[in-house]
Write a protein that holds these residues in place. Structure first.
Motif, mmCIF file in Angstrom:
data_model
loop_
_atom_site.group_PDB
_atom_site.id
_atom_site.type_symbol
_atom_site.label_atom_id
_atom_site.label_comp_id
_atom_site.label_asym_id
_atom_site.label_seq_id
_atom_site.Cartn_x
_atom_site.Cartn_y
_atom_site.Cartn_z
ATOM 1 N N LYS A 39 4.135 -13.474 2.342
ATOM 2 C CA LYS A 39 2.674 -13.519 2.322
ATOM 3 C C LYS A 39 2.060 -12.325 3.028
ATOM 4 O O LYS A 39 1.062 -11.753 2.568
ATOM 5 C CB LYS A 39 2.193 -14.827 2.958
ATOM 6 N N VAL A 40 2.677 -11.931 4.122
ATOM 7 C CA VAL A 40 2.152 -10.796 4.882
ATOM 8 C C VAL A 40 2.240 -9.504 4.081
ATOM 9 O O VAL A 40 1.513 -8.531 4.357
ATOM 10 C CB VAL A 40 2.915 -10.655 6.216
ATOM 11 N N LEU A 41 3.107 -9.478 3.053
ATOM 12 C CA LEU A 41 3.252 -8.292 2.222
ATOM 13 C C LEU A 41 2.388 -8.351 0.965
ATOM 14 O O LEU A 41 1.761 -7.357 0.595
ATOM 15 C CB LEU A 41 4.728 -8.121 1.818
ATOM 16 N N TYR A 42 2.358 -9.516 0.290
ATOM 17 C CA TYR A 42 1.654 -9.536 -0.991
ATOM 18 C C TYR A 42 0.149 -9.778 -0.874
ATOM 19 O O TYR A 42 -0.607 -9.403 -1.775
ATOM 20 C CB TYR A 42 2.291 -10.538 -1.962
ATOM 21 N N GLU A 43 -0.310 -10.372 0.217
ATOM 22 C CA GLU A 43 -1.752 -10.570 0.352
ATOM 23 C C GLU A 43 -2.526 -9.256 0.446
ATOM 24 O O GLU A 43 -3.550 -9.081 -0.227
ATOM 25 C CB GLU A 43 -2.050 -11.475 1.560
ATOM 26 N N PRO A 44 -2.067 -8.266 1.258
ATOM 27 C CA PRO A 44 -2.754 -6.962 1.248
ATOM 28 C C PRO A 44 -2.658 -6.261 -0.108
ATOM 29 O O PRO A 44 -3.600 -5.547 -0.497
ATOM 30 C CB PRO A 44 -2.005 -6.170 2.328
ATOM 31 N N MET A 45 -1.545 -6.458 -0.837
ATOM 32 C CA MET A 45 -1.419 -5.845 -2.161
ATOM 33 C C MET A 45 -2.445 -6.424 -3.120
ATOM 34 O O MET A 45 -3.080 -5.688 -3.888
ATOM 35 C CB MET A 45 0.000 -6.044 -2.706
ATOM 36 N N ILE A 46 -2.602 -7.737 -3.089
ATOM 37 C CA ILE A 46 -3.585 -8.377 -3.967
ATOM 38 C C ILE A 46 -4.993 -7.891 -3.646
ATOM 39 O O ILE A 46 -5.802 -7.634 -4.550
ATOM 40 C CB ILE A 46 -3.487 -9.910 -3.835
ATOM 41 N N ALA A 47 -5.285 -7.740 -2.350
ATOM 42 C CA ALA A 47 -6.607 -7.236 -1.943
ATOM 43 C C ALA A 47 -6.843 -5.828 -2.488
ATOM 44 O O ALA A 47 -7.945 -5.506 -2.977
ATOM 45 C CB ALA A 47 -6.724 -7.255 -0.423
ATOM 46 N N ASN A 48 -5.820 -4.971 -2.431
ATOM 47 C CA ASN A 48 -5.951 -3.609 -2.963
ATOM 48 C C ASN A 48 -6.092 -3.607 -4.483
ATOM 49 O O ASN A 48 -6.808 -2.767 -5.046
ATOM 50 C CB ASN A 48 -4.735 -2.776 -2.557
ATOM 51 N N ILE A 49 -5.398 -4.516 -5.149
ATOM 52 C CA ILE A 49 -5.490 -4.606 -6.617
ATOM 53 C C ILE A 49 -6.900 -5.003 -7.026
ATOM 54 O O ILE A 49 -7.469 -4.453 -7.974
ATOM 55 C CB ILE A 49 -4.457 -5.615 -7.158
ATOM 56 N N ILE A 50 -7.492 -5.957 -6.316
ATOM 57 C CA ILE A 50 -8.864 -6.385 -6.616
ATOM 58 C C ILE A 50 -9.846 -5.247 -6.402
ATOM 59 O O ILE A 50 -10.788 -5.044 -7.169
ATOM 60 C CB ILE A 50 -9.236 -7.606 -5.749
ATOM 61 N N GLU A 51 -9.599 -4.449 -5.364
ATOM 62 C CA GLU A 51 -10.505 -3.344 -5.037
ATOM 63 C C GLU A 51 -10.297 -2.136 -5.943
ATOM 64 O O GLU A 51 -11.259 -1.448 -6.304
ATOM 65 C CB GLU A 51 -10.305 -2.933 -3.579
ATOM 66 N N ASN A 52 -9.035 -1.865 -6.348
ATOM 67 C CA ASN A 52 -8.726 -0.687 -7.181
ATOM 68 C C ASN A 52 -7.831 -1.086 -8.356
ATOM 69 O O ASN A 52 -6.672 -0.678 -8.427
ATOM 70 C CB ASN A 52 -8.013 0.388 -6.347
ATOM 71 N N PRO A 53 -8.346 -1.890 -9.301
ATOM 72 C CA PRO A 53 -7.493 -2.404 -10.375
ATOM 73 C C PRO A 53 -7.009 -1.330 -11.348
ATOM 74 O O PRO A 53 -5.931 -1.466 -11.925
ATOM 75 C CB PRO A 53 -8.393 -3.428 -11.078
ATOM 76 N N PHE A 54 -7.773 -0.285 -11.546
ATOM 77 C CA PHE A 54 -7.431 0.729 -12.546
ATOM 78 C C PHE A 54 -6.813 1.986 -11.924
ATOM 79 O O PHE A 54 -5.920 2.607 -12.516
ATOM 80 C CB PHE A 54 -8.662 1.109 -13.366
ATOM 81 N N THR A 55 -7.271 2.361 -10.741
ATOM 82 C CA THR A 55 -6.800 3.612 -10.143
ATOM 83 C C THR A 55 -5.618 3.417 -9.210
ATOM 84 O O THR A 55 -4.779 4.308 -9.077
ATOM 85 C CB THR A 55 -7.933 4.292 -9.360
ATOM 86 N N GLY A 56 -5.532 2.267 -8.561
ATOM 87 C CA GLY A 56 -4.461 2.069 -7.604
ATOM 88 C C GLY A 56 -4.670 2.878 -6.334
ATOM 89 O O GLY A 56 -5.678 3.578 -6.192
#
Length: 458
Positions: free
Chosen positions: A326-343
């Motif tokens: 959870k400590v790894l994938y929660e920040p990834m999901i937050a970044n995906i929501i913020e930058n879905p196309f550019t990464g």
């Protein structure tokens, strides 16, 4: 087809590759000779395609060898790149480039690598790190794909046997460290790591070796007791490493492969896996079920493994995955929501500010920037956006098709390494544990070169 030779791997290895033996001695002797060992590998890679593969296999070992038995090289990061570029030169000297004959997988891999580099230039939060990592991964996997595909059928089979023999040799030597806990349990004190520098790097090695053994076992009409015993021993070592990811990956890979082939194949399942009709394998399955029932009632060894020696308070495997990742994938999901196309950039941590970047003292290049992530598909979507993710899915689909065409053993190894990457994202990390994953991947998705050519070029 991936096969395991019945001959002595250690003896044949010493006889045929004495130069590598010299490199091993240099790696173990001192920090100065440790740096020289990388140069020996770089020179060795220039000899041919098989030598390129072997040099990269030993590069993985030299990078991840237990510090309890080997010194830390002062310029190991430079030596690593020396081996990579020497391998590239060796491949280029022997590769006849032709757009009409270029392999589809090599072409798609090149496209993905170029996309990662271009994406890094325009969208990465730390462009220099992303560019260097993208180039490193692209070159490494292309070198291996080309090297394997340039072998003739005999060389191809022998190289696969050599690779499995290498895995067995590392396993056998690692067993010695079981009696020396200051080495075998050096990192955590409770998780076995053998001669590798971390249990989470040792466990994927065991899972891949187990997949090779299980693959050959499934291809036999009457599975041998030797392979069954070997596979059981591999599971024991995975248990000692306390790596839930590798243990579950190896277990699920077999179920997934058999189910997948049963559903999509036009032929009977036994044509791919004759062992499924074996009474011996059926008996082993019943014994395993009986063991699981007794274990759940009396010993709770499975729970002990899932909870990592009762150190983690979890109620099951899924809960263990959520708790640990959870400590790894929660920040990834937050970044995906913020930058879905550019990464955020290839090889960039979910929190870029937390990265510890080591620059080369001469050129100032970021030669080391380790990150820790889990769930590789999420990682790809977070780092290179939606387009990069779609290219990645297409690439995985092609890998699966190629491995299926090579037989259930190759398919099983590929699924195992892909499942490992659900818990530990190492597929795009050729500088560490991921190099072994990439080597195994390239071995399962390529075919030997069947056309006639001058043998002197290999």
């Amino acid at each position: 087809m991936l096969t395991i030779s019945k001959s002595s791997f250690v003896i044949s290895f010493i006889r045929s590759d004495w130069i590598l033996l010299i490199a091993i001695i240099a790696r173990l002797a001192s920090s100065i000779t440790a740096d020289i060992s990388f140069l020996i590998l770089a020179l060795y890679a220039l000899r041919g395609n098989q030598e390129v593969i072997k040099a990269l296999i030993f590069l993985w070992l030299f990078n991840l060898i237990n510090q309890g038995i080997a010194p830390i090289p002062e310029y190991g990061h430079v030596g690593r790149y020396a081996v990579i570029f020497s391998s590239l030169i060796s491949i280029m000297l022997r590769f006849n480039f032709s757009l009409k004959k270029i392999d589809n997988l090599i072409f798609l891999t090149t496209v993905i690598g170029i996309y990662f580099i271009i994406h890094a230039i325009f969208f990465s939060q730390i462009p220099a790190v992303s560019i260097l990592k993208a180039i490193n991964w692209t070159l490494t996997i292309l070198i291996l794909l080309v090297a394997w595909s340039r072998l003739d059928p005999l060389q191809y089979r022998n190289m696969q046997k050599w690779f499995v023999g290498f895995l067995i040799s590392v396993t056998v030597v690692s067993l010695i460290t079981f009696f020396y806990p200051e080495v075998g349990y050096r990192d955590t004190g409770t998780s076995f790591q053998g001669i590798i520098n971390h249990p989470l790097a040792f466990a994927p090695l065991m899972a891949l070796l187990g997949a090779f053994i299980l693959g050959q076992l499934l291809e036999q009409k009457k599975p041998s007791w030797k392979l069954i015993f070997s596979l059981s021993f591999i599971y024991l070592l995975v248990f000692l490493s306390e790596s839930r990811t590798s243990g579950v990956a190896l277990f699920l890979a077999c179920l997934i492969c058999i189910t997948f082939i049963f559903l999509i194949s036009r032929h009977k399942l036994e044509s791919y896996s004759p062992a499924v009709k074996s009474k011996r394998l059926f008996s082993i399955g019943l014994i395993l079920i009986f063991f699981l029932i007794i274990d759940s009632l009396q010993f709770n060894l499975v729970d002990y493994f899932i909870t990592k020696s009762n150190k983690a308070e979890v109620s099951g495997l899924i809960d263990a995955f959520i708790t640990s990742r959870k400590v790894l994938y929660e920040p990834m999901i937050a970044n995906i929501i913020e930058n879905p196309f550019t990464g955020i950039g290839f090889g960039i941590a979910s929190d870029p500010q937390s990265m510890q970047i080591i620059n080369d003292p001469i050129f100032g290049l970021p030669v080391q920037a380790p990150i820790e992530k889990g769930v590789t598909p999420l990682m790809v979507l977070e780092e290179v956006g939606l387009i990069g993710f779609l290219l990645f899915i297409l690439w995985i689909f092609l890998l699966i098709l190629r491995s299926i065409s090579n037989g259930i053993a190759a398919f099983l190894v590929l699924i195992t390494l892909l499942l490992i990457n659900i818990g530990e994202s190492v597929l795009f990390s050729p500088g560490g544990a991921g190099l072994l994953i990439i080597i195994a991947l390239s071995a399962t998705v390529t075919k030997p070169r069947l056309i006639k050519y001058d043998r002197s070029e290999v």
